[in-house]
Write a protein that holds these residues in place. Structure first.
Motif, short mmCIF file in Angstrom:
data_model
loop_
_atom_site.label_atom_id
_atom_site.label_comp_id
_atom_site.label_asym_id
_atom_site.label_seq_id
_atom_site.Cartn_x
_atom_site.Cartn_y
_atom_site.Cartn_z
N PRO A 61 0.78 -1.24 0.00
CA PRO A 61 0.00 0.00 0.00
C PRO A 61 0.81 1.29 0.00
N ASN A 62 1.90 1.35 0.76
CA ASN A 62 2.69 2.59 0.76
C ASN A 62 3.32 2.85 -0.60
N LEU A 63 3.78 1.81 -1.27
CA LEU A 63 4.35 1.97 -2.60
C LEU A 63 3.26 2.35 -3.61
N ASN A 64 2.10 1.72 -3.48
CA ASN A 64 0.96 2.10 -4.32
C ASN A 64 0.62 3.58 -4.15
N PHE A 65 0.70 4.05 -2.91
CA PHE A 65 0.36 5.44 -2.61
C PHE A 65 1.33 6.38 -3.30
N VAL A 66 2.61 6.03 -3.30
CA VAL A 66 3.61 6.85 -4.00
C VAL A 66 3.31 6.88 -5.49
N PHE A 67 3.03 5.71 -6.07
CA PHE A 67 2.72 5.64 -7.50
C PHE A 67 1.47 6.45 -7.84
N LEU A 68 0.50 6.47 -6.92
CA LEU A 68 -0.74 7.21 -7.14
C LEU A 68 -0.50 8.72 -7.14
N LEU A 69 0.37 9.19 -6.27
CA LEU A 69 0.56 10.63 -6.09
C LEU A 69 1.66 11.23 -6.96
N LEU A 70 2.62 10.42 -7.35
CA LEU A 70 3.78 10.93 -8.09
C LEU A 70 3.42 11.68 -9.36
N PRO A 71 2.43 11.23 -10.16
CA PRO A 71 2.10 11.98 -11.38
C PRO A 71 1.68 13.42 -11.13
N PHE A 72 1.12 13.70 -9.94
CA PHE A 72 0.72 15.08 -9.64
C PHE A 72 1.94 15.98 -9.48
#
Length: 316
Positions: A61-72
Motif C-alpha cells: 500500500p505505501n508503494l501504491n500510494f507513491v505511485f498514485l501521487l507521483l504523477p501530480f
C-alpha cells in the motif's frame, strides 16, 4: 481581480491549450515509474490493469500510494513551467490577487478543516464502532505519514492550481465573466474523478459530491480573490483522510489508523448530500464572516474586465 490580473500577462487562448497539454505530459512522464514497476514485476496480468482493485493489489500500500501521487508532482512542475514560459506569469499571481501569497489563510483553512473533519470522523467511529477496524501499525503508518505529508499537498496543490487557478483564469479571460469558468472547472474537476473506485461502488450519485466539492472550492477562490483557502482545505481533506480512515473501495487505500468496513452499497443519500448542501455552505459562511466577504453577485457572477491601468507587460 483574481481573474482580471491575467490581462497583465500573455493570455492568448492557445497558450492555455499548450499549457494544459504540458501538464498532461508532465503527469504522463511521472507515471512511467509505475508502468516500469508493473513491467518489472513480471507476473502482472496486463489485461486487468483497468481493474482498480487488481492494480492496487500489485504492490504494498505505501508503494501504491507513491505511485498514485507521483504523477501530480509532474503535473505541478509542468504547470509552473508553463506559466513562466508561455505566459510570463508568476506563481504568486496564479495563486492570489494579493501582493504576496497569504500563508495565514492557507494554514487557517488547513487546521480548521483538519480539526472539523477529524472530529466528524471520530463521532462516526464512536457511533458506529462495528463499521471500523483498528488498523494501526506504527512502522507502516510512520512511512505513510512521511509520504502523505510530502506528496498529498503536492497532489492537492496541483489540482487547485490547475482547476481553480490556471483554467479558472484562462477561461475567465476568454469568456469575460466569472460564472462560466466556475461551472466549467467544477464540472471538469468532478468528472475527472469518474474513474475512482468510489464511483463503481456508490454509483453515479457520488458525482454530486465531486462536482459539488469543485463548486465549493471555486466559490471560495472567487470570493476570496485567491487560492489560499482552497489549497489549505483540499490539503487537509486529503491528508487526514489518508492518515485516519481509508477503505478497500476508495482511491486512497493506505496503512491508515482505521479501516472502514462498512458496505458502500448501503451508504445513504445523506452521506453524499449533507457535505455538499449543508457542510460546505456553513464553511462558506464561516470564511465569509472571518474575511468580511461582500459584493457576492459581482464576485461570483460579474464580468471580467481589463484593469484600468494600461499595463499589460509580462510580470517580472
Amino acid at each position: 481581480m483574481y481573474i482580471a490580473q491575467v490581462y497583465k500577462v500573455l493570455h492568448d487562448w492557445w497558450r492555455y491549450i499548450i499549457g494544459t497539454i504540458l501538464v498532461i505530459t508532465g503527469v504522463f512522464i511521472f507515471s512511467i515509474p509505475h508502468v516500469v514497476a508493473i513491467v518489472m514485476k513480471g507476473d502482472a496480468d496486463f489485461s486487468r490493469l483497468s481493474d482498480i482493485d487488481y492494480l492496487m493489489s500489485l504492490f504494498e500500500p505505501n508503494l501504491n500510494f507513491v505511485f498514485l501521487l507521483l504523477p501530480f508532482l509532474g503535473g505541478l512542475i509542468a504547470l509552473f513551467f508553463a506559466i513562466r514560459l508561455l505566459h510570463g506569469q508568476t506563481i504568486t499571481s496564479l495563486t492570489t490577487a494579493r501582493p504576496k501569497i497569504d500563508w495565514k489563510r492557507i494554514w487557517f483553512a488547513f487546521f480548521f478543516w483538519g480539526i472539523v473533519s477529524v472530529g466528524l470522523a471520530f463521532i462516526d467511529i464512536l457511533g458506529n464502532p462495528e463499521d471500523y477496524k483498528w488498523n494501526f501499525d506504527i512502522k507502516s503508518f510512520a512511512i505513510l505519514a512521511v509520504i502523505a505529508i510530502v506528496l498529498v499537498p503536492i497532489q492537492t496543490s496541483c489540482e487547485e492550481y490547475l482547476f481553480r487557478g490556471y483554467l479558472m483564469q484562462g477561461i475567465g479571460v476568454l469568456v469575460k465573466n466569472k460564472w462560466v469558468p466556475l461551472l466549467i472547472t467544477s464540472a471538469v474537476f468532478g468528472l475527472l474523478h469518474i474513474s475512482n473506485p468510489e464511483v463503481d461502488k456508490l454509483g453515479p450519485i457520488i458525482m454530486i459530491y465531486y462536482i459539488g466539492t469543485g463548486l465549493f472550492l471555486g466559490i471560495i477562490t472567487l470570493m476570496d480573490d485567491g487560492l489560499e483557502l482552497a489549497i489549505g482545505f483540499h490539503a487537509a481533506n486529503n491528508l487526514f483522510t489518508a492518515l485516519l480512515v481509508t477503505a478497500d473501495w476508495t482511491a486512497f487505500q493506505t496503512h491508515s489508523i482505521y479501516k472502514d468496513l462498512s458496505d458502500p452499497s448501503v451508504m445513504g443519500f445523506t452521506e453524499i448530500i449533507i457535505p455538499v448542501f449543508v457542510i460546505f455552505p456553513i464553511l462558506i459562511l464561516i470564511f465569509a464572516k472571518k474575511y468580511k466577504w461582500n459584493n457576492w453577485y459581482e464576485r461570483l457572477l460579474g464580468k471580467v474586465e481589463k484593469p484600468l491601468e494600461d499595463n499589460y507587460k509580462v510580470l517580472d
